[in-house]
Scaffold this motif. Structure first.
Motif, short mmCIF file in Angstrom:
data_model
loop_
_atom_site.label_atom_id
_atom_site.label_comp_id
_atom_site.label_asym_id
_atom_site.label_seq_id
_atom_site.Cartn_x
_atom_site.Cartn_y
_atom_site.Cartn_z
N ALA A 24 14.16 -3.52 12.92
CA ALA A 24 15.34 -4.31 13.27
C ALA A 24 14.93 -5.72 13.66
CB ALA A 24 16.09 -3.64 14.42
N GLY A 25 15.71 -6.69 13.28
CA GLY A 25 15.45 -8.07 13.65
C GLY A 25 14.24 -8.68 12.98
N GLY A 26 13.80 -8.10 11.87
CA GLY A 26 12.67 -8.67 11.14
C GLY A 26 11.31 -8.32 11.69
N ALA A 27 11.24 -7.43 12.67
CA ALA A 27 9.95 -7.01 13.22
C ALA A 27 9.41 -5.90 12.34
CB ALA A 27 10.11 -6.51 14.66
N ASP A 28 8.51 -6.24 11.41
CA ASP A 28 7.95 -5.28 10.48
C ASP A 28 6.56 -4.84 10.93
OD1 ASP A 28 10.19 -5.73 8.93
OD2 ASP A 28 9.16 -7.09 7.55
N ALA A 29 6.28 -3.55 10.76
CA ALA A 29 4.92 -3.04 10.92
C ALA A 29 4.30 -3.11 9.53
CB ALA A 29 4.93 -1.61 11.43
N GLU A 30 3.08 -3.64 9.43
CA GLU A 30 2.48 -3.78 8.11
C GLU A 30 0.99 -3.53 8.12
OE1 GLU A 30 2.76 -7.67 6.36
OE2 GLU A 30 1.46 -8.56 7.85
N MET A 31 0.50 -3.15 6.95
CA MET A 31 -0.93 -3.02 6.72
C MET A 31 -1.20 -3.71 5.39
SD MET A 31 -3.20 0.41 6.26
CE MET A 31 -2.50 0.67 4.64
N THR A 32 -2.07 -4.70 5.40
CA THR A 32 -2.36 -5.45 4.19
C THR A 32 -3.63 -4.93 3.54
OG1 THR A 32 -3.58 -7.17 5.38
CG2 THR A 32 -1.22 -7.52 5.06
N TYR A 33 -3.71 -5.14 2.23
CA TYR A 33 -4.90 -4.71 1.48
C TYR A 33 -5.21 -5.69 0.37
CZ TYR A 33 -1.57 -2.84 -1.97
OH TYR A 33 -0.57 -2.70 -2.89
N SER A 34 -6.46 -5.63 -0.09
CA SER A 34 -6.92 -6.44 -1.22
C SER A 34 -7.52 -5.50 -2.25
CB SER A 34 -8.00 -7.44 -0.77
OG SER A 34 -7.50 -8.33 0.17
N ASN A 35 -7.11 -5.66 -3.50
CA ASN A 35 -7.67 -4.87 -4.59
C ASN A 35 -9.00 -5.48 -5.01
OD1 ASN A 35 -5.58 -2.87 -5.03
ND2 ASN A 35 -4.29 -4.59 -5.64
N VAL A 36 -10.05 -4.69 -4.97
CA VAL A 36 -11.38 -5.15 -5.36
C VAL A 36 -11.60 -4.88 -6.85
CG1 VAL A 36 -13.87 -4.83 -4.99
CG2 VAL A 36 -12.29 -4.75 -3.05
N SER A 37 -11.15 -3.71 -7.29
CA SER A 37 -11.27 -3.31 -8.69
C SER A 37 -10.16 -2.31 -8.98
CB SER A 37 -12.65 -2.69 -8.96
OG SER A 37 -12.74 -1.42 -8.33
N GLU A 38 -10.18 -1.74 -10.16
CA GLU A 38 -9.18 -0.74 -10.54
C GLU A 38 -9.29 0.52 -9.68
OE1 GLU A 38 -6.67 -0.84 -12.92
OE2 GLU A 38 -7.12 -2.98 -12.94
N THR A 39 -10.46 0.73 -9.07
CA THR A 39 -10.69 1.98 -8.34
C THR A 39 -11.05 1.78 -6.87
OG1 THR A 39 -13.01 2.00 -9.02
CG2 THR A 39 -11.44 3.20 -10.42
N HIS A 45 -5.94 -5.53 7.28
CA HIS A 45 -5.31 -5.81 8.57
C HIS A 45 -4.13 -4.87 8.78
CE1 HIS A 45 -3.87 -8.26 11.92
NE2 HIS A 45 -2.68 -8.29 11.37
N THR A 46 -3.97 -4.43 10.01
CA THR A 46 -2.79 -3.64 10.39
C THR A 46 -2.16 -4.32 11.60
OG1 THR A 46 -3.90 -1.62 9.68
CG2 THR A 46 -1.97 -1.35 11.09
N GLU A 47 -0.86 -4.51 11.52
CA GLU A 47 -0.14 -5.13 12.63
C GLU A 47 1.12 -4.32 12.94
OE1 GLU A 47 1.82 -9.37 13.98
OE2 GLU A 47 0.36 -9.33 12.37
N VAL A 48 1.22 -3.90 14.18
CA VAL A 48 2.36 -3.11 14.62
C VAL A 48 3.00 -3.84 15.81
CG1 VAL A 48 3.12 -0.90 15.53
CG2 VAL A 48 1.27 -0.98 13.84
N PRO A 49 4.20 -4.39 15.63
CA PRO A 49 4.89 -5.08 16.73
C PRO A 49 5.19 -4.13 17.88
CG PRO A 49 5.97 -5.54 14.64
CD PRO A 49 4.97 -4.44 14.39
N ASP A 50 5.39 -4.68 19.05
CA ASP A 50 5.68 -3.88 20.24
C ASP A 50 6.85 -2.93 20.04
OD1 ASP A 50 3.59 -5.00 21.65
OD2 ASP A 50 4.84 -6.50 22.65
N ALA A 51 7.83 -3.32 19.24
CA ALA A 51 9.00 -2.47 19.02
C ALA A 51 8.63 -1.13 18.38
CB ALA A 51 10.00 -3.20 18.13
N PHE A 52 7.48 -1.06 17.72
CA PHE A 52 7.04 0.17 17.05
C PHE A 52 6.00 0.95 17.85
CE2 PHE A 52 8.43 -2.34 13.36
CZ PHE A 52 9.17 -1.39 12.66
N ARG A 53 5.49 0.38 18.92
CA ARG A 53 4.40 1.01 19.67
C ARG A 53 4.77 2.41 20.13
NH1 ARG A 53 0.32 -2.25 18.63
NH2 ARG A 53 0.70 -4.42 19.09
N GLY A 54 3.80 3.31 20.05
CA GLY A 54 4.00 4.67 20.50
C GLY A 54 4.75 5.56 19.53
#
Length: 99
Positions: A24-39, A45-54
């Protein structure tokens, strides 16, 4: 009572991407990744705003990446400290851990 978390969305933009739980309100929990190869991909990075804690949002994001890696025959390098800690706690994920 805690609200049930929204579904996890995956956004893949070629070499980069993210898993996100919209809040709600644009507070997103996210985990970013980078593709190194096809496999192989790196969890950056993982970011979890306080609104999602616990609520287990971070674990749900990493678990989804593990499930997707298994389904696609890929391996993961967990550079993110949170993701690396989850891999240590879940030895059953060893099949997708790039060693």
């Amino acid at each position: 009572m805690t609200e049930e978390l929204a579904a996890i969305e995956r956004e893949d933009r070629g070499s980069k991407g993210r898993y996100v739980i919209r809040g709600a309100g644009g507070a997103d929990a996210e985990m970013t990744y980078s593709n190194v190869s096809e496999t192989l991909f790196i969890i950056d990075h993982t970011e979890v705003p306080d609104a999602f804690r616990g609520q287990g949002a971070g674990l749900r994001l990493v678990t989804r990446a593990v499930e997707d890696a298994r389904a696609a025959g890929k391996k993961i390098i967990p550079l993110c400290p949170f993701a690396a800690a989850q891999f240590r706690r879940h030895p059953e994920w060893a099949d997708v851990l790039n060693s």
